[in-house]
Every structure is written in C-alpha cells, then in structure tokens.
Design an enzyme around this catalytic site. Structure first.
Site, PDB file in Angstrom:
ATOM      1  N   CYS A  10     -60.502  59.316  54.764  1.00 60.55           N
ATOM      2  CA  CYS A  10     -60.760  59.837  53.636  1.00 60.55           C
ATOM      3  C   CYS A  10     -62.505  59.854  53.921  1.00 60.55           C
ATOM      4  O   CYS A  10     -62.827  60.353  52.426  1.00 60.55           O
ATOM      5  CB  CYS A  10     -60.407  58.266  52.587  1.00 60.55           C
ATOM      6  SG  CYS A  10     -58.715  58.638  52.561  1.00 60.55           S
ATOM      7  N   GLN A  33     -53.086  49.119  52.618  1.00 55.51           N
ATOM      8  CA  GLN A  33     -52.470  48.981  53.641  1.00 55.51           C
ATOM      9  C   GLN A  33     -51.527  47.698  54.175  1.00 55.51           C
ATOM     10  O   GLN A  33     -51.405  47.354  54.860  1.00 55.51           O
ATOM     11  CB  GLN A  33     -53.946  48.855  55.011  1.00 55.51           C
ATOM     12  CG  GLN A  33     -54.777  49.495  54.437  1.00 55.51           C
ATOM     13  CD  GLN A  33     -54.118  50.838  55.710  1.00 55.51           C
ATOM     14  OE1 GLN A  33     -53.293  50.914  56.423  1.00 55.51           O
ATOM     15  NE2 GLN A  33     -54.870  52.514  55.583  1.00 55.51           N
ATOM     16  N   SER A  67     -49.780  52.756  48.101  1.00 49.71           N
ATOM     17  CA  SER A  67     -49.403  53.817  48.299  1.00 49.71           C
ATOM     18  C   SER A  67     -48.346  54.529  49.545  1.00 49.71           C
ATOM     19  O   SER A  67     -47.788  53.373  50.154  1.00 49.71           O
ATOM     20  CB  SER A  67     -51.090  54.389  49.577  1.00 49.71           C
ATOM     21  OG  SER A  67     -50.313  55.651  49.592  1.00 49.71           O
ATOM     22  N   THR A 121     -45.628  66.258  34.809  1.00 48.43           N
ATOM     23  CA  THR A 121     -44.009  65.693  35.269  1.00 48.43           C
ATOM     24  C   THR A 121     -44.474  64.916  36.529  1.00 48.43           C
ATOM     25  O   THR A 121     -44.606  65.052  37.522  1.00 48.43           O
ATOM     26  CB  THR A 121     -43.255  67.113  35.420  1.00 48.43           C
ATOM     27  OG1 THR A 121     -43.537  67.500  33.785  1.00 48.43           O
ATOM     28  CG2 THR A 121     -41.638  66.041  36.128  1.00 48.43           C
ATOM     29  N   HIS A 131     -46.965  57.260  51.828  1.00 51.16           N
ATOM     30  CA  HIS A 131     -47.614  57.541  53.516  1.00 51.16           C
ATOM     31  C   HIS A 131     -48.392  56.618  54.305  1.00 51.16           C
ATOM     32  O   HIS A 131     -48.280  57.001  55.099  1.00 51.16           O
ATOM     33  CB  HIS A 131     -47.712  59.394  53.263  1.00 51.16           C
ATOM     34  CG  HIS A 131     -49.938  58.749  53.155  1.00 51.16           C
ATOM     35  ND1 HIS A 131     -50.482  58.557  53.347  1.00 51.16           N
ATOM     36  CD2 HIS A 131     -50.412  58.556  51.596  1.00 51.16           C
ATOM     37  CE1 HIS A 131     -52.043  58.667  53.775  1.00 51.16           C
ATOM     38  NE2 HIS A 131     -52.016  58.766  52.242  1.00 51.16           N
ATOM     39  N   GLY A 172     -52.855  56.671  46.751  1.00 49.92           N
ATOM     40  CA  GLY A 172     -53.597  54.936  47.129  1.00 49.92           C
ATOM     41  C   GLY A 172     -54.820  55.787  46.348  1.00 49.92           C
ATOM     42  O   GLY A 172     -55.126  54.765  45.412  1.00 49.92           O
ATOM     43  N   THR A 173     -55.405  56.931  46.003  1.00 51.62           N
ATOM     44  CA  THR A 173     -56.546  57.075  45.194  1.00 51.62           C
ATOM     45  C   THR A 173     -56.808  57.384  44.716  1.00 51.62           C
ATOM     46  O   THR A 173     -57.270  56.392  43.373  1.00 51.62           O
ATOM     47  CB  THR A 173     -57.761  58.185  46.513  1.00 51.62           C
ATOM     48  OG1 THR A 173     -57.724  58.093  47.790  1.00 51.62           O
ATOM     49  CG2 THR A 173     -58.267  58.916  45.142  1.00 51.62           C
TER      50      THR A 173
END
Length: 382
Positions: free
Chosen positions: A324, A177, A197, A235, A199, A69-70
C-alpha cells in the site's frame, strides 16, 4: 516463478475460483431484488455471512461485507466514531498501523480531535502500561492492529482489549494479516470491531468484511444506504463474497497445520542463511509473539531494493514493505515506528510465506541471496 509476497496478496485457491464461477453463473441476481432469483442470491449471501460469523464465534448480524481491508478499516472507524464522538473526543492508535488506519486518524487531527500514537518497543510491540497511562476520561475509541504486515509481530489483543473495556473505550483491531491464520474468538476476546480482507487468505481482491459487535453504537457513513444494514452502499459482490467465504473455510480448516508448515519453512530459510547470520537484522521477535508467515529483515551493506531486484531477475517475488506504500521514497511505517535510521530503513525487505511454497523454493531463494552476498564481496560461491 517463486512467489514470496503473500502478505501483499495471495493467489486465489482453486476452491475459491470454483466458488466464484458457480456464484457468478447461478447467483447473478441482485440480492435486494424481490423476485425468486433475487431471493436465491440473498440466501447465498446470508449463508456466507453465517459461515464467516462462525469462524470468529460471532452472530451473523455482526458481519458486514466490504470491498477489502482498507475499506473495512475506514468504514468501521468512521461508523464507530460518528456514533460515539464527544465534543472533546480523544482517540488512540499506534505508530505502526496500516496506512488506511493512519489516514483516518490524521483526518481526525485536521478536524481538531486529539489523537495519541502509542510507540512500540524494539520488537514492534506496544506497551500495555503506556496504553493505560494514555487513556483519558474522554477517550472514546482505540485501534490497534493484531499482526503487523511488515514484521509479523503479534500485539497482545486480549490484554489491550481488557484495559480498554475496563475504561469503557471502544476497541477496533485490523486483523487483515491474522484472519484464519490465528484463532480469533470474539466471545472470549474483548474487542468491539475487527477488519478482514479476502485476498490475504487465497480469496479474490475486492472482498472483505467487518465484525461490528451488536453491543456498540455505529452510524451509517452514507445516509440513505440500505445495503449491508446501511453500512456500505452499492450492490454486493456476491461472487466475490462466495469465493472469499470458500477461501476462509479452507484456510481455517488448515490453520494449525498451516502454522506448523510455515514455521518449518521459516526455520529452513534461516538455516540456509546461517553463514551470514552476523550480517542480518531480523525485525520482530523470535518467540510466539510473531506470525511466522512474515519475515522482515535487512542485510548489512545491502539496500532492500537491491535484494528485491536481484531476486526478481531469478523470478523470485518479494517486497520492500507494505504494497500500500509502494512507489513512496519515505521509510515504511514500521521502520519509522522502530526509529530506524534512514540507512537501516533502506536495507529493509520482506519475505512473506504461503502454504503453497515448497522447501525447494525456500532453499533456492536462500541460495540466490548467498550468491548475491558472495558476488558483492568478491568471493566464489560454492
């Protein structure tokens, strides 16, 4: 162990784990290699791209894979701004964005770009009217999140996007989210770029994606980059992408039932805590403008850190805000945006629910919180 910190990270599902192992064993070749094994890996990569595009009604060429996400937020914003900036560019975001988004806009400020930070109301929503008044002739980009990670508040993306599109402003939204939890159809939603994201949806860490509309211009942040159409160097993590896609498919299939189940758990939690409702401040809204998965709250007279450590002693995992920002002593981004006092901000803690949580776990968590309050107030629990 009772895990109630899904907004920070989710456990990988068995489906995602299986996809990861299969891809790592059978599709280990570099997707850019010209031999047969490389072509086999490339075909899997493009199949995953098409699957993710289908979820949001996009074209496969509009999906670009990242490490999470970041990076999705940073690369999307950097790529778009680089291609569309003017000599006197003005950009817009909100005071409640994820730290990765704020870091991009803070950097622009240091370079001389004018940045407007929209405030939020008492529930955490921005004002569309304020947005209209903030747009200038030289506004080129706006980034407003879909769902806040600390309170679950849902921003009105369609209204926001309609205003920005009419003004010719490119619109990016952090959907980390909300992805697979809420419907997102870019053929009906006036947005130009979205971040996701892996995870957060029971997929692996180190995976994510960006939707970049084919109708907007963007520049490669790193010259000579060839992977992901020049969007990201290095990669690609094919096993991670396969697992991310498998998790997304599974999560999307149970979107409606998952929402109903999480809402039931949320309501159960507050029913169990009903004797102490007068001591609680629940952030956000009580209507459909809030994702039920995230409960941001405080208890009068108790610091969030105390609640976290107490629950942790019983094997119950929660948080005191965005992972975070862990380790920082400053109030969370959302607490500052809501203009909470330092004392109110210190009370804040977050419980974030997942589809694997049980009603028994929710009842147990509420019992420990009640015990905690009874103990501190010198009463006998029971």
């Amino acid at each position: 162990m009772i895990y109630l910190d899904h907004a920070a990270s989710t456990p990988m599902s068995q489906t995602a784990l299986g996809a990861y192992v299969k891809a790592a064993k059978e599709y280990f070749a570099n997707t850019s290699s010209l031999h047969e094994q490389g072509e086999k890996s490339k075909q899997l990569l493009e199949k995953c791209r098409a699957e993710l595009a289908q979820f949001i009604h996009a074209s496969p060429n509009e999906i670009l894979f990242t490490s999470g996400g970041t990076e999705s937020n940073l690369l999307a914003l950097q790529s778009i701004f680089s291609a569309n900036r003017k000599t006197d560019s003005h950009v817009i975001t909100s005071a409640a964005e994820h730290p990765s988004v704020h870091s991009f806009f803070k950097k622009l400020e240091t370079e001389g770009t004018e940045v407007s930070y929209l405030g939020v109301d008492s529930s955490g929503r921005i004002s569309v009217e304020e947005l209209k008044q903030t747009i200038k002739r030289n506004t080129v980009l706006a980034s407003i999140q879909h769902v806040n990670s600390e309170t679950g508040i849902i921003q009105p993306l369609h209204e926001i996007g309609s205003v920005l599109r009419e003004a010719g402003v490119i619109f990016h939204s952090d959907c980390v989210q909300s992805f697979t939890k809420l419907p997102i159809h870019v053929d009906k939603l006036p947005v130009d770029a979205l971040s996701f994201s892996g995870h957060k949806i029971y997929g692996p860490k180190g995976t994510g994606a960006v939707y970049l509309s084919s109708g907007i211009k963007w520049d490669s942040v790193n010259p000579l980059t060839t992977h992901e159409s020049g969007f990201r160097p290095g990669t690609v993590n094919l096993p991670g992408i396969a697992a991310f896609t498998a998790a997304a498919i599974e999560s999307a299939e149970m979107q409606a039932s998952g929402l109903l189940y999480i809402q039931e758990l949320r309501e159960l939690f507050f029913r169990e805590l009903k004797p102490f409702t007068y001591k609680f401040l629940v952030e956000g809204s009580s209507d459909e403008a809030q994702l039920p998965h995230i409960i941001g709250m405080g208890i009068e007279g108790y610091e969030g850190q105390y609640i976290l450590l107490t629950l942790d002693r019983y094997g119950i995992c929660i948080s005191t805000g965005s992972a975070c920002q862990s380790g920082k002593q400053d109030p969370s981004v959302m607490m500052r945006a809501l203009n909470r006092t330092p004392q109110e901000a210190r009370r804040f803690f977050r419980i974030s629910l997942g589809v694997n949580n049980t009603k028994e776990e929710i009842i147990r968590t509420a019992e420990i919180i009640k015990e905690c309050i009874y103990e501190r107030e010198g009463k006998i629990y029971g």
